[in-house]
Motif scaffolding. Sequence first.
Motif, PDB file in Angstrom:
ATOM      1  N   GLU A 146       0.812  -1.217   0.000  1.00  0.00           N
ATOM      2  CA  GLU A 146       0.000   0.000   0.000  1.00  0.00           C
ATOM      3  C   GLU A 146       0.845   1.267   0.000  1.00  0.00           C
ATOM      4  O   GLU A 146       0.344   2.353   0.315  1.00  0.00           O
ATOM      5  N   VAL A 168      -1.404  11.206  -8.975  1.00  0.00           N
ATOM      6  CA  VAL A 168      -2.811  11.240  -8.578  1.00  0.00           C
ATOM      7  C   VAL A 168      -3.657  11.783  -9.734  1.00  0.00           C
ATOM      8  O   VAL A 168      -4.700  11.215 -10.085  1.00  0.00           O
ATOM      9  N   THR A 186      -3.789   9.291 -12.608  1.00  0.00           N
ATOM     10  CA  THR A 186      -4.488   8.056 -12.261  1.00  0.00           C
ATOM     11  C   THR A 186      -5.991   8.249 -12.150  1.00  0.00           C
ATOM     12  O   THR A 186      -6.766   7.367 -12.544  1.00  0.00           O
ATOM     13  N   PHE A 187      -6.436   9.392 -11.659  1.00  0.00           N
ATOM     14  CA  PHE A 187      -7.843   9.552 -11.320  1.00  0.00           C
ATOM     15  C   PHE A 187      -8.637  10.512 -12.203  1.00  0.00           C
ATOM     16  O   PHE A 187      -9.861  10.403 -12.263  1.00  0.00           O
ATOM     17  N   LEU A 205     -13.031  10.426  -3.300  1.00  0.00           N
ATOM     18  CA  LEU A 205     -11.715  10.156  -2.735  1.00  0.00           C
ATOM     19  C   LEU A 205     -11.173  11.417  -2.081  1.00  0.00           C
ATOM     20  O   LEU A 205     -11.497  12.538  -2.501  1.00  0.00           O
ATOM     21  N   ARG A 215     -10.514   5.457   1.552  1.00  0.00           N
ATOM     22  CA  ARG A 215     -10.799   6.577   0.660  1.00  0.00           C
ATOM     23  C   ARG A 215      -9.678   7.614   0.618  1.00  0.00           C
ATOM     24  O   ARG A 215      -9.673   8.484  -0.250  1.00  0.00           O
ATOM     25  N   VAL A 265      -5.959   8.949   0.082  1.00  0.00           N
ATOM     26  CA  VAL A 265      -4.632   8.776  -0.513  1.00  0.00           C
ATOM     27  C   VAL A 265      -3.714   9.760   0.203  1.00  0.00           C
ATOM     28  O   VAL A 265      -3.958  10.970   0.188  1.00  0.00           O
ATOM     29  N   GLY A 290      -1.880   4.341  -0.031  1.00  0.00           N
ATOM     30  CA  GLY A 290      -3.300   4.204  -0.333  1.00  0.00           C
ATOM     31  C   GLY A 290      -3.695   2.741  -0.373  1.00  0.00           C
ATOM     32  O   GLY A 290      -2.868   1.845  -0.147  1.00  0.00           O
ATOM     33  N   GLU A 320      -5.318  -1.500  -4.301  1.00  0.00           N
ATOM     34  CA  GLU A 320      -5.821  -1.342  -5.670  1.00  0.00           C
ATOM     35  C   GLU A 320      -5.374  -0.016  -6.271  1.00  0.00           C
ATOM     36  O   GLU A 320      -5.010   0.072  -7.448  1.00  0.00           O
ATOM     37  N   ILE A 321      -5.383   1.020  -5.438  1.00  0.00           N
ATOM     38  CA  ILE A 321      -4.944   2.342  -5.894  1.00  0.00           C
ATOM     39  C   ILE A 321      -3.446   2.341  -6.164  1.00  0.00           C
ATOM     40  O   ILE A 321      -2.975   2.816  -7.216  1.00  0.00           O
ATOM     41  N   LYS A 330      -2.364   0.685  -9.420  1.00  0.00           N
ATOM     42  CA  LYS A 330      -2.589   1.512 -10.608  1.00  0.00           C
ATOM     43  C   LYS A 330      -1.590   2.660 -10.668  1.00  0.00           C
ATOM     44  O   LYS A 330      -1.091   3.004 -11.756  1.00  0.00           O
TER      45      LYS A 330
END
Length: 406
Positions: free
Chosen positions: A93, A107, A110-111, A203, A231, A233, A253, A256-257, A260
């Motif tokens: 993580e 960030v 990615t988002f 998030l 939630r 990061v 994070g 899964e985050i 990625k």
Amino acid sequence: MERFFSQRARSIRRSVIRELLKFTQQPDVISFAGGTPDPETFPRVELARIAFQEIQENYTYSLQYSTTEGNVELRRAFLEFLRKDGIKAELEEIVITTASQQGLDLVAKTFLDPGDVVYIELPSYLGAIQAFRAFEAELVGITLEEDGMDLERLREQVKKDRARGKNPKLIYVIPDFQNPAGICWSEEKRAELLKIAEEEDLLVVEDAPYRALRFAGEEVPSLKAMDREGRVVFLFTLSKILAPGLRLAALVGAEEIVNKVVAVKQATDLCTPALTQALALRFLREHDFEAHIERLRSCYREKRNAMIAALERYMPEGVLWTRPEGGLFLWVTLPPGLDTEKMLPKALERKVAYVSGSPFFVDGTGHNTMRLSFAIATLEQIDEGIRRLAEVIKEELAALPSSVSA
């Protein structure tokens, strides 16, 4: 050449602060502009010894590529440091980044899709504003109060944005000794922010470059330590507590985050430099890092106190400032009618520099505000620099029409 640039490149503007620093590096300018830590706090002797040994004796690792995730032992050392602060995470993580600015860029990559809504403090960190705008996000500023964001305003804004067909996605905050305002969020507001994120399925990006630099007041848990849903990061850096030249930070994070983010980072730089990771790891292992941080707190406490005393001594009536419990910055608000951006050339003529407040506001306001850093100036320079700045402000106030200054 303009036609060759992408639409994204055309929209990007150079950092106001980075451009200003070019004018403030003259030896006779007293600068309160940059967010740079005091170089006298850098453990240069220890790092020089470690660097020599690493390059001489461990060159097969330290001069080689690293993994994208980062040095395993450094990641463990970071997790151990964060665990003392209540943040519990596993090795899967966390990813090492090339400073926290890369964390912000990752960030965004990615988002964010074009048009996604990011809620951001008003004012907020310029580097984050740059990173999110580069990926064509819509930035919505939420006013800062003395103890954090106006969360009623945030709640209303999210609902309003959904009603107009927008896609709210992230809330970006600096809860501890915020850059630029210097304020610290209350525990109550942190809990409420997480509640809003849960209710609205958002998030939260918690940027924590100054969290370890508390030198007054009571500790408040980080959002990441309070997070029960994955939630948050969390961005952590060594730039303010060891040396910014190492360019070392971490993103923490949900697994899964992080998976990625690692994939995105591979397309960005493959890996963060192995050498600087090795230097940091050796320093954390071989020296008392907590004692080092305590020395930083003592240094910046003294400088903050000196700046507040100088402001009280020299500033005219109507000028307001924050009293931060940590970090590197004070936030100053001048009477209405003054514009700190227009005033800056006059300050530079007096050989004193600051950062105008308006670039920190995504809504075009803040023209009568400024950020002052007490980190790099000496105690004598702080007193003299504030005296010079107060003179400029008094002259600007005197020049205002009586209807404005009244």
